[in-house]
Write an enzyme that holds these catalytic residues in place. Structure first.
Site, mmCIF file in Angstrom:
data_model
loop_
_atom_site.group_PDB
_atom_site.id
_atom_site.type_symbol
_atom_site.label_atom_id
_atom_site.label_comp_id
_atom_site.label_asym_id
_atom_site.label_seq_id
_atom_site.Cartn_x
_atom_site.Cartn_y
_atom_site.Cartn_z
ATOM 1 N N HIS A 38 -27.166 21.125 -0.788
ATOM 2 C CA HIS A 38 -27.375 21.709 -2.102
ATOM 3 C C HIS A 38 -26.458 22.896 -2.340
ATOM 4 O O HIS A 38 -26.283 23.702 -1.435
ATOM 5 C CB HIS A 38 -28.844 22.158 -2.229
ATOM 6 C CG HIS A 38 -29.184 22.617 -3.598
ATOM 7 N ND1 HIS A 38 -29.319 21.750 -4.661
ATOM 8 C CD2 HIS A 38 -29.382 23.874 -4.095
ATOM 9 C CE1 HIS A 38 -29.610 22.457 -5.752
ATOM 10 N NE2 HIS A 38 -29.647 23.737 -5.423
ATOM 11 N N CYS A 83 0.826 -1.210 0.000
ATOM 12 C CA CYS A 83 0.000 0.000 0.000
ATOM 13 C C CYS A 83 0.861 1.260 0.000
ATOM 14 O O CYS A 83 0.664 2.167 -0.806
ATOM 15 C CB CYS A 83 -0.928 -0.017 1.216
ATOM 16 S SG CYS A 83 -1.819 1.514 1.448
ATOM 17 N N GLU A 121 -6.775 1.539 -13.393
ATOM 18 C CA GLU A 121 -6.275 2.743 -12.717
ATOM 19 C C GLU A 121 -5.037 3.285 -13.429
ATOM 20 O O GLU A 121 -4.925 4.491 -13.683
ATOM 21 C CB GLU A 121 -5.961 2.435 -11.243
ATOM 22 C CG GLU A 121 -7.227 2.250 -10.419
ATOM 23 C CD GLU A 121 -6.988 2.043 -8.929
ATOM 24 O OE1 GLU A 121 -7.954 2.182 -8.168
ATOM 25 O OE2 GLU A 121 -5.838 1.743 -8.515
ATOM 26 N N CYS A 167 -1.487 1.745 -3.103
ATOM 27 C CA CYS A 167 -2.480 2.809 -2.885
ATOM 28 C C CYS A 167 -1.882 4.216 -2.829
ATOM 29 O O CYS A 167 -2.374 5.129 -3.499
ATOM 30 C CB CYS A 167 -3.225 2.577 -1.574
ATOM 31 S SG CYS A 167 -3.507 0.864 -1.169
ATOM 32 N N GLU A 205 -26.230 14.932 -3.132
ATOM 33 C CA GLU A 205 -27.637 15.049 -2.722
ATOM 34 C C GLU A 205 -28.539 14.131 -3.550
ATOM 35 O O GLU A 205 -29.638 13.782 -3.129
ATOM 36 C CB GLU A 205 -28.125 16.502 -2.796
ATOM 37 C CG GLU A 205 -28.213 17.072 -4.189
ATOM 38 C CD GLU A 205 -28.700 18.522 -4.202
ATOM 39 O OE1 GLU A 205 -29.649 18.841 -3.470
ATOM 40 O OE2 GLU A 205 -28.120 19.336 -4.950
ATOM 41 N N LYS A 231 0.142 5.393 -6.008
ATOM 42 C CA LYS A 231 -0.861 5.398 -7.091
ATOM 43 C C LYS A 231 -1.769 6.619 -6.993
ATOM 44 O O LYS A 231 -1.984 7.346 -7.943
ATOM 45 C CB LYS A 231 -1.657 4.085 -7.010
ATOM 46 C CG LYS A 231 -2.755 3.868 -8.009
ATOM 47 C CD LYS A 231 -4.104 4.430 -7.623
ATOM 48 C CE LYS A 231 -4.680 4.063 -6.302
ATOM 49 N NZ LYS A 231 -5.246 2.734 -6.190
ATOM 50 N N TYR A 242 -8.588 -3.768 -11.192
ATOM 51 C CA TYR A 242 -8.322 -2.484 -10.527
ATOM 52 C C TYR A 242 -7.024 -1.836 -11.050
ATOM 53 O O TYR A 242 -6.998 -0.669 -11.420
ATOM 54 C CB TYR A 242 -8.071 -2.713 -9.035
ATOM 55 C CG TYR A 242 -9.238 -2.903 -8.129
ATOM 56 C CD1 TYR A 242 -9.742 -1.834 -7.384
ATOM 57 C CD2 TYR A 242 -9.797 -4.156 -7.930
ATOM 58 C CE1 TYR A 242 -10.770 -2.023 -6.478
ATOM 59 C CE2 TYR A 242 -10.831 -4.350 -7.034
ATOM 60 C CZ TYR A 242 -11.318 -3.281 -6.312
ATOM 61 O OH TYR A 242 -12.332 -3.459 -5.410
#
Ligand code: NDP
Length: 469
Positions: free
Chosen positions: A458, A42, A197, A47, A463, A50, A193
């Site tokens: 908003h 990682c 990516e 992660c 939302e 990346k 993945y």
């Protein structure tokens, strides 16, 4: 019998470090061994670097879009080596943080390669097989440590398909972070993945990218709408796909003009793509169990992964395993959770199991995607006709002034028997950030009525999740 340690951890990645620290917090005497840099995949090759590269890849679009808001951006240029250096400097900083965290937790770190001699004894030697340590042995002499409990947290490593002729010319996600020159043309084999990516990162940075996949869609296992939306978005951003590849018969030839990649497709045709020196094999990962000495224990390996029960226990009573080496859900936060559950159970006086239900995840493509819970197909299999799907697709406000046709897609899957939201999926800007919040609600068993009763923020894209009818 007395041991050197209450707990000894093999592998100082996300799972191993989290477990070691948690156990030490409970007062256990803990040691950990690592043959590479601290932080595991990682931090060093996954992660973290990346995601930093994902950020780098978004700037060109941002410069372009800013014109719609009245900005004039001067001539821009990109320095690959500067980015790679900055990313690696950040990784080094994180390695230091992990070192300090182990020090302050009083976890004793051994640099070297841990190997089982028996169920309670680990030999720590040089990892002579590791290309990262070759010629640079850290410890000259091997040592032995003993522990009452031992945790295997050795992670995984990328696999290259053996059948592809010339596959030795392809790099994997291990090497990509150290490539010194930006590839101008890149072929990526695999649409999981990692493949998608990196396709988006490189494409955003200006590389010409072709993704080669066996089927007709990327990201097998994800909700079909998510797969379609991401793939269409990637194509709209200029990424080429070769689908229906008969990958076993692919050939990679090194030529003077670069790598010539011949891709036979299942319909009997053949595509030839020319790429720069490197192409990327992103064809999956497997547990990294070589040279661990598991044969000196009762630990069982099933389908290449350490077999464990729901308390992370292997077939050997005092040996446990967490993270990618067990090949359950191969995500950093899952490994950390498994490790902490183990430490809480064995050193914290609790009985804790990791819950694998509703684990959210994100794919940091452009467009980004994130998901929690069941896909539409999985929900229909489980709940049949009781499934109701709410879907919304729109152009986020941000893209109106730049007049870009970027879309966001959101989807809620509801089991009408209980009104519970059993799946939430999103493709679009901020998907990971938004779905993380939605995941709390889904994990708590929120109903569609609960979503409807929640007031939206908003104006936002998020939302839409509380206004879908
Ligand atoms: P995945 O298992 O996700 O995907 C592997 C891909 O390679 C699939 O598209 C598969 O195709 C293809 N493939 C497999 N074998 C061959 C072959 N012989 N020839 C051609 N194509 C092949 O693996 P990744 O390496 O992408 O990722 C590994 C794991 O890392 C993931 O499962 C995930 O858990 C983790 N990860 C998570 C990330 C995140 O959370 N954002 C980011 C990166 C990794 P097919 O579909 O046809 O089988």
């Amino acid at each position: 019998m007395s041991y050197d340690f209450d707990l000894f951890v093999i592998g100082a990645g996300s799972g191993g470090i989290a477990t070691a620290r948690r156990a030490a917090q409970y007062g256990a005497k803990v040691g950990i061994v690592e043959s590479d840099r601290l932080g595991g995949t990682c931090v060093n090759r996954g992660c973290v670097p990346k995601k930093l590269m994902v950020y780098a890849s978004h700037f060109p679009a941002g410069f372009e879009e800013s014109a719609g808001y009245g900005w004039t951006v001067g001539e821009s240029s990109f320095d690959w080596l500067k980015m790679i250096t900055a990313v690696n400097d950040e990784v080094t900083r994180l390695n230091g943080i992990y070192q300090r965290m182990l020090d302050t937790s009083e976890v004793k770190l051994y640099e070297g390669y841990g190997k089982f001699i028996d169920a309670h004894t680990i030999e720590i030697g040089d990892n002579l097989d590791s290309p990262y340590n070759a010629g640079n042995p850290r410890n000259g002499l091997s040592r032995k440590v003993t522990a009452e409990k031992i945790l295997i947290a050795v992670g995984g490593k990328p696999v290259k398909p053996k059948n592809i002729k010339g596959i030795e010319h392809a790099i994997t996600s291990r090497e990509i972070f150290n490539v010194k020159e930006q590839p101008k043309r890149m072929v990526i084999i695999g649409g999981g993945y990692i493949g998608v990516e990196f396709a988006c990162i490189l494409n955003g940075l200006g590389t010409e990218v072709t993704v080669v996949i066996r089927g007709d869609k990327i990201l097998r296992g994800f909700d079909e709408d998510i797969r379609d939306e991401i793939q269409t978005g990637m194509q709209n951003h200029g990424i080429k796909f070769v689908t229906g590849c008969n990958c076993d018969r692919m050939v990679i030839d090194k030529t003077d003009s670069g790598l010539k990649i011949t891709v036979p497709t299942n319909d009997g045709k053949e595509e030839t793509i020319v790429a720069d020196a490197a192409s990327l094999a992103a064809t999956g990962r497997k547990p990294d169990l070589a040279n661990l000495g598991l044969e000196n224990t009762q630990v069982e390996v099933v389908k290449g992964a350490v077999a464990v029960d729901e308390y992370n226990k292997t077939a050997e009573d005092n040996i446990y395993a967490v993270g990618d080496c067990t090949d359950r859900i191969n995500l950093t936060p899952v490994a950390i959770n498994e490790g902490r559950a183990f430490a809480d159970t064995h050193f914290g006086g609790q009985s804790r199991q990791m819950s694998y239900e509703n684990v959210p995840s994100a794919v940091f493509t452009t467009p980004e995607a994130a998901t929690v819970g069941l896909s539409e197909a999985e929900a229909k299999e489980k709940y049949g006709d009781a499934v109701k799907v709410y879907r919304s697709k729109f152009r986020p406000m941000y893209y109106t002034l730049p007049d870009k046709q970027e879309k966001t897609m959101m989807k809620l899957i509801v089991d009408t028997n209980t009104d519970k939201v059993v799946g939430a999926h999103m493709v679009g800007d901020g998907a990971a950030e938004i779905i993380q919040g939605v995941a709390v609600a889904v994990k708590m068993g929120a109903t569609k009525a609960n979503f409807d009763a929640t007031v939206g923020i908003h104006p936002s894209s998020a939302e839409e999740f509380v206004t879908m009818r």
